[in-house]
Design a protein around this motif. Structure first.
Motif: not given
Length: 296
Positions: A60-72, A183-196
């Motif tokens: 359930i960890t997000l690789p730091p180098k792929l944070l841009w991908f989860f954000l996209l 991918v869905l888990f990471g994108a959902s986590l980033i999405g929640a962080i941005l939406a709040l």
């Protein structure tokens, strides 16, 4: 599993996705706005997906180098399209939104041609034209309950355009070694962080300490259904193949309209039914044939 059973699974999964259309309409029925809805949709999804991944002993960890991908993926797969979808759901019948969501493959094909990941055929061009005629029928003055609703059709189309972009980006550049659930888990986590912060700063945050009614239950049910159906869909792709699984789009559209009629008592003009048939026909012409491949 037999082919009959596979079609049964396809019908169940598509019906699940289809019911999220009227649930979105219910969620916005008493004034809730997009960012507040998106935050809770993502937050609930993160918890559910996280539990599933922990049980399956998956990371359930997000690789730091792929944070841009989860954000996209969070932006073009959730934040932007859902903002448009919820706004359109306020003004358009849920069944009409369901029909417009089915434009994804029609919009994805020309994007794929531009990226050089698909090939041109006359049959697929005919599919795009057929679907385009369906959209034209949908914006006729007599097609919607109120002619002013036509102004919200382009807003609703923005969502399938985003999904079409997302699909092509993944098809062109892949998921960088990550599984679809990751991918869905990471994108959902980033999405929640941005939406709040967006929800709080715009006054759209939904405080759960309220009198619960249909909108609140619709938010939770929609998020859980999405997680369950997406998990099942990934499994179906692995078992039956992506070309077979892609047929879920027809089920989602058809059941989205039917669920809207059942739950919201919506009724549609002949123009809307004709538009749906033309768009579905266009989608059938654009879909890859059995010998062709789809992105994972």
């Amino acid at each position: 599993m037999s082919r009959f059973a596979a079609f049964g699974v396809l019908l169940v999964l598509g019906s699940g996705w289809g019911i999220t259309m009227p649930l979105a309409k219910i969620a916005v029925s008493e004034g809730y706005q997009p960012f507040g809805l998106i935050f809770w949709q993502q937050a609930i999804g993160v918890v559910a997906l996280g539990l599933i991944r922990v049980v399956q002993k998956k990371p359930i960890t997000l690789p730091p180098k792929l944070l841009w991908f989860f954000l996209l993926i969070a932006l073009i797969g959730t934040l932007i399209p859902n903002s448009f979808s919820y706004q359109a759901a306020i003004h358009l019948p849920a069944g009409v939104v369901a029909v417009l969501i089915s434009l994804v493959p029609l919009l994805a094909f020309p994007i794929a041609l531009g990226l050089g990941i698909d090939r041109f055929t006359g049959l697929r061009l005919l599919g795009i034209v057929t679907g385009g005629v369906g959209v034209i029928l949908l914006v006729q003055p007599d097609s919607l309950p109120d002619p002013a609703m036509v102004l919200w059709v382009p807003v609703a189309i923005a969502a399938p355009f985003c999904y079409a972009c997302e699909g092509n980006i993944v098809s062109k550049w892949g998921t960088h070694g990550l599984g679809p659930g990751h991918v869905l888990f990471g994108a959902s986590l980033i999405g929640a962080i941005l939406a709040l912060p967006l929800a709080i700063s715009t006054g759209q945050f939904i405080d759960p300490r309220t009198d619960w009614g249909p909108p609140e239950y619709a938010i939770i049910l929609s998020a859980l259904v999405h997680v369950a159906v997406y998990t099942g869909y990934v499994w179906l792709i692995g078992w039956a193949g992506s070309v077979f699984a892609a047929q879920i789009a027809y089920v989602v559209t058809g059941t989205g309209v039917i669920w809207s009629m059942i739950l919201l008592s919506e009724r549609y003009s002949g123009w809307v039914w004709a538009a749906m048939l033309l768009i579905l026909a266009g989608m059938a012409l654009v879909q890859p044939r059995q010998k062709e491949t789809l992105a994972p």
